[in-house]
Design an enzyme around this catalytic site. Sequence first.
Site, PDB file in Angstrom:
ATOM      1  N   GLN A   1       0.834  -1.210   0.000  1.00 35.45           N
ATOM      2  CA  GLN A   1       0.000   0.000   0.000  1.00 35.45           C
ATOM      3  C   GLN A   1       0.865   1.255   0.000  1.00 35.45           C
ATOM      4  OE1 GLN A   1      -2.380  -0.490   3.516  1.00 35.45           O
ATOM      5  NE2 GLN A   1      -4.100  -1.432   2.425  1.00 35.45           N
ATOM      6  N   THR A   4     -12.341  -4.300   4.908  1.00 34.65           N
ATOM      7  CA  THR A   4     -11.539  -3.105   5.064  1.00 34.65           C
ATOM      8  C   THR A   4     -12.052  -2.081   4.064  1.00 34.65           C
ATOM      9  OG1 THR A   4      -9.381  -2.161   4.474  1.00 34.65           O
ATOM     10  CG2 THR A   4      -9.856  -4.331   3.642  1.00 34.65           C
ATOM     11  N   CYS A  59     -12.643   3.587   8.338  1.00 34.22           N
ATOM     12  CA  CYS A  59     -11.605   2.574   8.467  1.00 34.22           C
ATOM     13  C   CYS A  59     -12.141   1.587   9.477  1.00 34.22           C
ATOM     14  CB  CYS A  59     -10.285   3.178   8.930  1.00 34.22           C
ATOM     15  SG  CYS A  59      -9.027   1.946   9.323  1.00 34.22           S
ATOM     16  N   GLU A 103     -10.960  -0.248  11.658  1.00 37.72           N
ATOM     17  CA  GLU A 103     -10.394  -0.277  13.014  1.00 37.72           C
ATOM     18  C   GLU A 103     -10.837   0.898  13.880  1.00 37.72           C
ATOM     19  OE1 GLU A 103      -7.805  -2.841  10.564  1.00 37.72           O
ATOM     20  OE2 GLU A 103      -8.396  -0.749  10.321  1.00 37.72           O
TER      21      GLU A 103
END
Length: 231
Positions: free
Chosen positions: A52, A83, A197, A199
């Site tokens: 990435q 994700t 995101c 997370e």
Amino acid sequence: MKTLGLIGGMSWESSAQYYRILNEEVRRRRGGTHSAQLLLWSFDFHRIEQLQHAGQWDALAVEMAEGARRLQAGGAQLLLICTNTMHRLADAVTDAVPVPLLHIADPTAARIKADGLQRIGLLGTAFTMEQDFYRGRLERTHGLDVLVPDEDDRRTVHRIIYEELITGVVRDASRQAYVEVIQRLVARGAQGIILGCTEIMLLIGQQDSPVPLFDTTTLHALAAIDAALDD
């Protein structure tokens, strides 16, 4: 019940939340000992993260397509990329296999519109906040007006994700930094905030925001169960 195929491990911290939400929701709806019927292909995120940040999206497309093929071979009937950032490669997945993909932005946008909101703030990795693959879908497909933080705030949000959240580190100072970013987005007119995101849900909750938060992890997982149990 349809078999869900999860492309996960990006990071496993959020994939674990998907697994929990999917199973809890099936049990809530079906009762007893029912649980989700699913397959998981989980990447070693170290390699993914390196590619990435090196901008090697073509190599990542190959990885994602291979993950989709493995899930198809296992019998998956609906795919989820667990994700937001890797939805940049959603087309690589849909081109690789005939199994339908549930795009994470779609149930998120549906909930925002159902709540009557139009101008929405977006938090996520720098890739998600700055590139068109995600913001463009929200704007062109769903007609939302998307705001992102300024450059310094984007850097802070991205750093906390990659240096802390993907390794399970949750710090009060980072929560406060996110609260301040949210406040600045609200001051610019954001009626709600997308936790873009998977997370971020580990760090921020509704108690941390004066406007509604839209947790993409939960909304994506719940939409998957809607589809899996649609008889």
